[in-house]
Write an enzyme that holds these catalytic residues in place. Structure first.
Site, mmCIF file in Angstrom:
data_model
loop_
_atom_site.group_PDB
_atom_site.id
_atom_site.type_symbol
_atom_site.label_atom_id
_atom_site.label_comp_id
_atom_site.label_asym_id
_atom_site.label_seq_id
_atom_site.Cartn_x
_atom_site.Cartn_y
_atom_site.Cartn_z
ATOM 1 N N TYR A 58 0.839 -1.207 0.000
ATOM 2 C CA TYR A 58 0.000 0.000 0.000
ATOM 3 C C TYR A 58 0.876 1.260 0.000
ATOM 4 O O TYR A 58 0.375 2.370 -0.142
ATOM 5 C CB TYR A 58 -0.934 0.034 1.217
ATOM 6 N N PHE A 249 -10.613 7.374 4.489
ATOM 7 C CA PHE A 249 -9.713 8.459 4.904
ATOM 8 C C PHE A 249 -10.540 9.719 5.144
ATOM 9 O O PHE A 249 -10.019 10.823 5.153
ATOM 10 C CB PHE A 249 -8.630 8.701 3.842
ATOM 11 N N ASN A 250 -11.867 9.524 5.294
ATOM 12 C CA ASN A 250 -12.772 10.648 5.537
ATOM 13 C C ASN A 250 -13.111 10.660 7.033
ATOM 14 O O ASN A 250 -13.724 9.725 7.537
ATOM 15 C CB ASN A 250 -14.036 10.423 4.684
#
Length: 300
Positions: A58, A249-250
């Protein structure tokens, strides 16, 4: 099963335990601003997450490690509070590469061990057992294994540590009932990736299956509990004993995804959601379909 936020863990067959809810950290490195993963992991830890799912490929494990170390330095958590799962990608599966790749991950994370390390191909499992014996991984598991591949490992002569988990796609449109039952019989925990469905990126997603979170049944049940379709989908999985690792990622959604321990679905609602199963994968991993161990040709 006690599913309160404080104790949302399930036991693993080796005596360790895994939090039922984790934060997935996969993001396209080309499209993700630097530091997004770092901030998201810190927000998740502050929210109450104790399980972080990552991988060397990642390209953001340095951010995950930094977030964990910063939160330890703040006194917010201790290392043993965090459950970190790392993965060995398909290209690193020759047995001689298993330990060096894990050591590389630990160096990037700046941690002494991972809590769970998983592989995608059966042939390197013996090398994984050695990583557990060396204390580099507390538990070892697998990903995208079908029944035949699991049996190949479980029936291995001289097996020292059996896989504690199998990370697979699992959500109301792809409920995996047969694989889930087989894993239950063998004390293997299912960890469900894409528990809210996936992005609609046609380069790697099968978009023939409609977007899960627009489903009318999930939304109607959500209305009843004042919850979102996402929260209902996650709650459905954890009530089946499936660990979930929604990626976000919010900040608002990271917090929202954690609010699933203050309500429960009735048996009737669980049946209604289970009936949504279309038995169609979003993630088909077509780039591996010519590999002799491609897992998705079997029924389960």
């Amino acid at each position: 099963m006690n599913l309160t936020a404080e104790s949302h863990r399930v036991p693993l067959s080796d005596g360790n335990s895994i939090p039922l809810l984790g934060l997935g950290t996969y993001a396209d490195p080309q499209k993700t601003p630097k530091g997004s993963c770092l901030e998201s992991v810190k927000i998740a830890i502050d929210t109450g997450y104790r399980h972080i799912d990552g991988a060397f490929v990642y390209f953001n494990e340095h951010e995950v490690g930094q977030a964990i170390r910063e939160k330890i330095a703040e006194g917010r958590i201790k290392r043993e509070d965090i459950f970190y799962c790392g993965k060995l990608w398909n290209t690193c599966h020759p047995p001689e590469l298993v330990r060096p790749t894990l050591e590389k991950t630990l160096k990037i994370l700046q941690l002494d061990y991972v809590d769970l390390y998983i592989i995608e191909l059966p042939m390197a499992f013996k090398a994984m057992e050695a990583c557990k014996d060396a204390g580099l991984a507390k538990s070892i598991g697998v990903s995208n294994f079908n029944r035949r591949q699991l049996e190949m490992i479980l029936n291995k002569p001289g097996l020292k540590h059996k896989p504690v988990s199998n990370q697979v796609e699992c959500h109301p449109y792809f409920t995996q009932p047969k694989l889930l039952e087989f894993c239950r019989q063998h004390d293997i925990v299912i960890v469900g990736y894409s528990p809210l469905g996936t992005s609609r990126d046609e380069t790697w997603v099968n978009v023939s299956s409609p977007p899960l979170l627009k489903d009318p049944v999930l939304n109607a049940i959500g209305k009843k509990y004042n919850k979102t379709a996402a929260q209902v989908a996650l709650r459905f999985s954890i009530q089946r004993g499936v660990v979930v690792i929604p990626k976000s990622f919010n900040p608002q959604r990271i917090r929202e995804n954690f609010q699933i321990f203050d309500f429960s679905l009735t048996d009737e609602e669980m049946k209604e959601i289970a009936a949504l199963n279309k038995n169609v994968r979003y993630v088909e991993l077509l780039m591996w379909r010519d590999h002799p161990e491609y897992p998705f040709n079997d029924e389960y």
